[in-house]
Design a protein around this motif. Structure first.
Motif, mmCIF file in Angstrom:
data_model
loop_
_atom_site.group_PDB
_atom_site.id
_atom_site.type_symbol
_atom_site.label_atom_id
_atom_site.label_comp_id
_atom_site.label_asym_id
_atom_site.label_seq_id
_atom_site.Cartn_x
_atom_site.Cartn_y
_atom_site.Cartn_z
ATOM 1 N N VAL A 52 -11.024 -5.872 10.095
ATOM 2 C CA VAL A 52 -12.037 -6.923 10.010
ATOM 3 C C VAL A 52 -12.592 -7.011 8.597
ATOM 4 N N THR A 53 -13.002 -5.880 8.041
ATOM 5 C CA THR A 53 -13.636 -5.877 6.720
ATOM 6 C C THR A 53 -12.619 -5.968 5.581
ATOM 7 N N ASP A 54 -11.403 -5.474 5.804
ATOM 8 C CA ASP A 54 -10.387 -5.502 4.747
ATOM 9 C C ASP A 54 -9.006 -5.783 5.360
ATOM 10 N N PRO A 55 -8.773 -7.029 5.810
ATOM 11 C CA PRO A 55 -7.522 -7.359 6.493
ATOM 12 C C PRO A 55 -6.278 -7.174 5.625
ATOM 13 N N SER A 56 -6.407 -7.407 4.325
ATOM 14 C CA SER A 56 -5.258 -7.266 3.436
ATOM 15 C C SER A 56 -4.781 -5.815 3.381
ATOM 16 N N ALA A 57 -5.732 -4.892 3.189
ATOM 17 C CA ALA A 57 -5.383 -3.465 3.139
ATOM 18 C C ALA A 57 -4.857 -2.995 4.495
ATOM 19 N N TRP A 58 -5.435 -3.547 5.560
ATOM 20 C CA TRP A 58 -4.990 -3.179 6.916
ATOM 21 C C TRP A 58 -3.546 -3.615 7.142
ATOM 22 N N ASN A 59 -3.206 -4.824 6.700
ATOM 23 C CA ASN A 59 -1.831 -5.320 6.842
ATOM 24 C C ASN A 59 -0.851 -4.462 6.052
ATOM 25 N N LYS A 60 -1.261 -4.071 4.846
ATOM 26 C CA LYS A 60 -0.383 -3.223 4.028
ATOM 27 C C LYS A 60 -0.171 -1.864 4.693
ATOM 28 N N ALA A 61 -1.239 -1.307 5.253
ATOM 29 C CA ALA A 61 -1.123 -0.008 5.935
ATOM 30 C C ALA A 61 -0.220 -0.130 7.154
ATOM 31 N N ARG A 62 -0.324 -1.247 7.843
ATOM 32 C CA ARG A 62 0.511 -1.486 9.028
ATOM 33 C C ARG A 62 1.984 -1.623 8.634
ATOM 34 N N GLN A 63 2.247 -2.361 7.560
ATOM 35 C CA GLN A 63 3.614 -2.507 7.085
ATOM 36 C C GLN A 63 4.197 -1.173 6.637
ATOM 37 N N ALA A 64 3.360 -0.362 6.008
ATOM 38 C CA ALA A 64 3.816 0.970 5.578
ATOM 39 C C ALA A 64 4.187 1.822 6.789
ATOM 40 N N LEU A 65 3.391 1.727 7.852
ATOM 41 C CA LEU A 65 3.692 2.486 9.067
ATOM 42 C C LEU A 65 4.992 1.990 9.709
ATOM 43 N N ASN A 66 5.177 0.673 9.736
ATOM 44 C CA ASN A 66 6.419 0.126 10.294
ATOM 45 C C ASN A 66 7.632 0.577 9.487
ATOM 46 N N GLN A 67 7.441 0.711 8.170
ATOM 47 C CA GLN A 67 8.541 1.207 7.339
ATOM 48 C C GLN A 67 8.833 2.665 7.676
ATOM 49 N N ASN A 68 7.783 3.441 7.916
ATOM 50 C CA ASN A 68 7.977 4.843 8.306
ATOM 51 C C ASN A 68 8.710 4.937 9.645
#
Length: 286
Positions: A48-64
């Motif tokens: 909610v407060t930082d959607p851009s960083a959240w999306n990047k963290a999610r993409q990093a997890l999907n890559q893992n």
């Protein structure tokens, strides 16, 4: 044969997804389970407060997850299948499609388990949590936004009965139902990579096209030979170069698709007819 299986757990927060995974880890006997809880991996940012960083963290997890699945390719010779339970809300269909693409690129089976509860029960269960509590407003918004599986590609889906009480989330019958679904999905065919399938179709088409070109080349020699004999009997003197040029136009037309036999067999008669049409057209032009 053992499989690698990716299963998305779809549903609002506090609907028993993680609890059910814990029970499955205790009871699973026909397959190996790896429980990947998104909340435990994405803890430093808020969507909610930082959607851009959240999306990047999610993409990093999907890559893992991709790397983890890929590293398990060497283990597919084992008897037991490897099941990855991806524990998240997956409320947008696009989130689940990202996992589908991972499955396609790595020849995994893809499935989903849907947890349905009213937002009131989800909020109540969430407030009674002793660990991470999700903001009530987040649950309400997610309840309005959630896109449950309905597309053609979402073919392996278990819709669990809607809970009326949180205590129902790990009943023996519910656990058995999920176990049976995992048994079923482990028997299904892996997803196919569209890019690879496209290359295969193109290769098959090229191979078929080459076969047709070769057939036509052989038959055209017979057709031209017969036409030269007919010319001699009729007193005509058509240069061989004219027939040769017509043959080249014919074969080029096959390659470009301008000339096609459709579902009809490539026969001497069919080739002769099309060759004559091309020959006559070139003579008119000249």
């Amino acid at each position: 044969m053992s499989k690698r299986v990716l299963i998305c757990l779809v549903g609002l927060p506090a609907t028993g997804k993680s609890t059910l995974c814990s029970e499955l880890l205790k009871q699973a006997t026909n397959y190996d389970i790896e429980h990947i809880c998104y909340d435990k991996h994405i803890t430093t940012v808020d969507h909610v407060t930082d959607p851009s960083a959240w999306n990047k963290a999610r993409q990093a997890l999907n890559q893992n997850i991709t790397n983890l699945v890929s590293s398990n390719k060497a283990e597919t010779c084992c008897v037991r299948s490897k099941v990855f339970l991806l524990d998240d809300n997956f409320y947008y269909r696009g989130m689940r499609k990202e996992i589908l693409h991972i499955a396609q690129r790595n020849s995994c089976v893809f499935g989903q388990i849907v947890f349905r509860v009213s937002k009131e029960l989800a909020i109540s269960a969430n407030n009674s949590r002793c660990d991470t509590i999700v903001a009530e407003e987040t649950i309400r918004k997610m309840s309005n936004l959630i896109e449950y599986p309905s597309e053609a590609w979402e073919k392996h889906v278990l819709h669990l009965a809607e809970l009326t009480s949180y205590n129902e989330s790990t009943t023996p019958g519910r656990i058995e139902l999920v176990s049976q679904f995992i048994d079923f999905i482990c028997e299904q065919s892996p997803e196919k990579d569209p890019a690879v399938e496209k290359l295969k179709r193109e290769a098959d088409r090229d191979e078929t096209l080459n076969d047709v070109v070769q057939q036509c080349d052989i038959l055209l020699r017979k057709v031209i030979s017969q036409k030269i004999k007919d010319d001699r009997r009729s007193g005509l003197n058509v240069p061989y170069s004219v027939y040769s040029r017509t043959k080249s136009l014919f074969l080029e037309g096959i390659k470009t698709g301008e000339i096609s036999f459709g579902d009809q067999p490539v026969t001497t008669e069919a080739v002769s007819l099309k060759f004559t049409v091309i020959f006559d057209d070139t003579q008119v032009e000249n």
